[in-house]
Design an enzyme around this catalytic site. Structure first.
Site, mmCIF file in Angstrom:
data_model
loop_
_atom_site.group_PDB
_atom_site.id
_atom_site.type_symbol
_atom_site.label_atom_id
_atom_site.label_comp_id
_atom_site.label_asym_id
_atom_site.label_seq_id
_atom_site.Cartn_x
_atom_site.Cartn_y
_atom_site.Cartn_z
ATOM 1 N N GLY A 46 7.294 10.976 7.508
ATOM 2 C CA GLY A 46 8.250 10.236 6.699
ATOM 3 C C GLY A 46 9.659 10.699 7.026
ATOM 4 C CD GLN A 51 14.491 14.051 6.063
ATOM 5 O OE1 GLN A 51 13.765 13.116 5.753
ATOM 6 N NE2 GLN A 51 14.022 15.164 6.618
ATOM 7 C CB CYS A 94 11.114 19.158 5.218
ATOM 8 S SG CYS A 94 12.524 18.046 5.095
ATOM 9 C CG LEU A 95 10.651 15.494 10.409
ATOM 10 C CD1 LEU A 95 10.883 14.028 10.751
ATOM 11 C CD2 LEU A 95 9.958 16.210 11.559
ATOM 12 C CG HIS A 136 8.667 15.403 1.420
ATOM 13 N ND1 HIS A 136 8.382 16.734 1.644
ATOM 14 C CD2 HIS A 136 9.743 15.116 2.206
ATOM 15 C CE1 HIS A 136 9.259 17.225 2.512
ATOM 16 N NE2 HIS A 136 10.091 16.260 2.882
ATOM 17 C CD GLU A 137 10.182 11.501 3.607
ATOM 18 O OE1 GLU A 137 11.420 11.620 3.669
ATOM 19 O OE2 GLU A 137 9.400 12.290 4.181
ATOM 20 C CG HIS A 140 14.369 14.084 1.733
ATOM 21 N ND1 HIS A 140 15.107 15.187 2.092
ATOM 22 C CD2 HIS A 140 13.178 14.225 2.369
ATOM 23 C CE1 HIS A 140 14.393 15.966 2.901
ATOM 24 N NE2 HIS A 140 13.214 15.407 3.086
HETATM 25 NI NI NI Z 1 11.644 16.119 4.227
#
Ligand code: NI
Length: 170
Positions: A46, A51, A94-95, A136-137, A140
């Protein structure tokens, strides 16, 4: 379609609450395409607009490899409208905090409501990894990172591991 640079922990954009989308225009569709392309390129499940440095309420999730064909979605102005009392503890990463993971406790099932990039209302019922990735997204989009769900001790240890990893790579 372009692969955008993913911003890392420490960039203030990750901590800002995002602005709601008002226009379902070509710019929004381009952002969604780029989020998908960037997520795939980074092998993520995701990605949220902050991000890639865009403080708008937009995210994408793709966990088809685990949860089947329905589990790929782009969401505009999404909200978690229902969450189960039943909770699950699973590892998460997380990226924007690459290289570290930790177990996060979250509701096992959620309902998410929002809009598609075409401006159609959408309601998603999810469980398992799909539910986790959506939460999670959407976190963000409120400036919340998965590390915020950890105990203070676990968060401190994880951030220490992360800093060591970054130093090694520098
Ligand atoms: Ni993340």
């Amino acid at each position: 379609m372009a692969i955008r640079e993913i911003v890392l922990l420490g960039d203030p954009v990750l901590r800002e609450p995002t602005r709601e989308v008002e226009a379902f225009d070509d710019e929004l569709k381009a952002l969604v395409d780029d989020l998908f392309a960037t997520m795939v390129s980074a092998e993520g499940a995701g990605l949220a607009a902050p991000q890639v440095g865009v403080s708008r309420r937009v995210c994408v999730v793709d966990v088809r490899h685990v949860d089947g064909d329905h589990a790929r979605v782009a969401l505009v102005n999404p909200k978690v409208t229902e969450a189960s009392d039943d909770r699950e503890r699973e590892p998460e990463g997380c990226l924007s905090i690459p290289g570290v993971t930790e177990v996060v406790d979250r509701p096992a099932q959620v309902v998410v409501e929002g809009w598609t990039p075409d401006g159609e209302p959408i309601r998603v019922e999810a469980e398992g990894l799909f539910a986790r990735a959506l939460q999670h997204e959407i976190d963000h989009l409120d400036g919340v990172l998965f590390v915020d769900h950890l105990t203070a001790l676990k968060r401190r240890l994880l951030l220490k591991r992360y800093r060591k990893l970054r130093e090694k790579e520098a």
